[in-house]
Design a protein around this motif. Sequence first.
Motif, short mmCIF file in Angstrom:
data_model
loop_
_atom_site.label_atom_id
_atom_site.label_comp_id
_atom_site.label_asym_id
_atom_site.label_seq_id
_atom_site.Cartn_x
_atom_site.Cartn_y
_atom_site.Cartn_z
N SER A 173 -2.80 -4.69 -2.87
CA SER A 173 -2.58 -3.74 -3.96
C SER A 173 -3.35 -2.45 -3.66
O SER A 173 -4.35 -2.47 -2.92
N VAL A 174 -2.85 -1.36 -4.21
CA VAL A 174 -3.45 -0.06 -3.96
C VAL A 174 -3.33 0.76 -5.25
O VAL A 174 -2.41 0.55 -6.03
N VAL A 175 -4.28 1.65 -5.45
CA VAL A 175 -4.23 2.55 -6.60
C VAL A 175 -3.52 3.83 -6.16
O VAL A 175 -3.91 4.46 -5.18
N ILE A 176 -2.48 4.19 -6.88
CA ILE A 176 -1.70 5.38 -6.52
C ILE A 176 -2.55 6.64 -6.78
O ILE A 176 -3.11 6.81 -7.86
N GLY A 177 -2.65 7.47 -5.76
CA GLY A 177 -3.39 8.72 -5.88
C GLY A 177 -4.85 8.60 -5.49
O GLY A 177 -5.56 9.61 -5.48
N TYR A 178 -5.34 7.41 -5.16
CA TYR A 178 -6.73 7.22 -4.77
C TYR A 178 -6.80 7.07 -3.26
O TYR A 178 -6.56 6.01 -2.72
N TYR A 179 -7.08 8.14 -2.58
CA TYR A 179 -7.22 8.12 -1.13
C TYR A 179 -8.26 9.14 -0.73
O TYR A 179 -8.55 10.08 -1.44
N SER A 180 -8.82 8.95 0.45
CA SER A 180 -9.84 9.89 0.91
C SER A 180 -9.43 10.58 2.16
O SER A 180 -8.61 10.17 2.89
N ASN B 6 -2.46 -9.11 12.50
CA ASN B 6 -1.67 -7.91 12.72
C ASN B 6 -1.11 -7.39 11.39
O ASN B 6 -1.14 -6.18 11.13
N LEU B 7 -0.59 -8.27 10.55
CA LEU B 7 -0.07 -7.86 9.25
C LEU B 7 -1.18 -7.27 8.39
O LEU B 7 -0.97 -6.29 7.66
N ASP B 8 -2.37 -7.85 8.46
CA ASP B 8 -3.50 -7.34 7.68
C ASP B 8 -3.90 -5.95 8.15
O ASP B 8 -4.20 -5.08 7.34
N ALA B 9 -3.90 -5.72 9.45
CA ALA B 9 -4.24 -4.40 9.98
C ALA B 9 -3.21 -3.35 9.58
O ALA B 9 -3.56 -2.22 9.22
N VAL B 10 -1.94 -3.72 9.61
CA VAL B 10 -0.88 -2.79 9.22
C VAL B 10 -0.95 -2.50 7.73
O VAL B 10 -0.62 -1.40 7.28
N SER B 11 -1.41 -3.48 6.95
CA SER B 11 -1.49 -3.26 5.50
C SER B 11 -2.51 -2.18 5.14
O SER B 11 -2.35 -1.50 4.13
N VAL B 12 -3.53 -1.99 5.96
CA VAL B 12 -4.50 -0.92 5.71
C VAL B 12 -3.84 0.44 5.88
O VAL B 12 -4.01 1.34 5.05
N THR B 13 -3.07 0.60 6.95
CA THR B 13 -2.33 1.84 7.17
C THR B 13 -1.33 2.08 6.05
O THR B 13 -1.21 3.19 5.52
N LEU C 1 -0.95 5.23 3.17
CA LEU C 1 0.28 6.01 3.02
C LEU C 1 0.89 5.84 1.64
O LEU C 1 1.37 6.82 1.05
N ILE C 2 0.88 4.63 1.11
CA ILE C 2 1.44 4.39 -0.22
C ILE C 2 0.63 5.13 -1.28
O ILE C 2 1.19 5.72 -2.21
N SER C 3 -0.68 5.12 -1.14
CA SER C 3 -1.53 5.80 -2.10
C SER C 3 -1.29 7.30 -2.10
O SER C 3 -1.25 7.94 -3.16
N SER C 4 -1.12 7.87 -0.92
CA SER C 4 -0.93 9.32 -0.86
C SER C 4 0.49 9.75 -1.21
O SER C 4 0.69 10.84 -1.75
N ARG C 5 1.48 8.91 -0.95
CA ARG C 5 2.87 9.29 -1.22
C ARG C 5 3.40 8.77 -2.55
O ARG C 5 4.48 9.16 -2.97
N GLY C 6 2.69 7.86 -3.17
CA GLY C 6 3.11 7.38 -4.47
C GLY C 6 4.13 6.26 -4.45
O GLY C 6 4.75 5.98 -5.46
N GLY C 7 4.31 5.60 -3.33
CA GLY C 7 5.25 4.49 -3.25
C GLY C 7 5.68 4.22 -1.83
O GLY C 7 5.20 4.84 -0.88
N ILE C 8 6.60 3.28 -1.68
CA ILE C 8 7.10 2.89 -0.37
C ILE C 8 8.35 3.71 -0.07
O ILE C 8 9.29 3.72 -0.87
N ASP C 9 8.36 4.38 1.08
CA ASP C 9 9.56 5.11 1.50
C ASP C 9 10.01 4.58 2.86
O ASP C 9 9.43 3.64 3.42
N ASP C 10 11.06 5.17 3.40
CA ASP C 10 11.64 4.68 4.65
C ASP C 10 10.68 4.84 5.84
O ASP C 10 10.67 4.01 6.74
#
Length: 113
Positions: free
Chosen positions: A106-113, A33-40, A44-53
Amino acid sequence: MAYKLGLLLSMLFLAQLFVFAGDLISIQMIYTNLDAVSVTASNLISSRGGIDDEIRNIVYSQSGGEIVAIGDETPVFGSVYEYKISREFSPWVISNSPMEIAVTRSVVIGYYS
């Protein structure tokens, strides 16, 4: 008479084995479950540039875990951003104290499709 005693003793060991297997299955379900949520969260982190509320709320509502950034660096476009999603689990047999089950990604900021 001896076979009855052997049967009773084997039932005790069999019950312990079932409880141990239940702990292992629960740990595997939480990790999956944690692994599946990490994909989502990665998208979101890649498109928003970080972790928000909102990302924290999504992770908590879908997995019951919490998300934290690893490292002190401010994320910039194109940088690698590491985070950890973790949740506590209180097993019956494996440990007397609560265990932390965590997924580090880990994720690359700004790299999303």
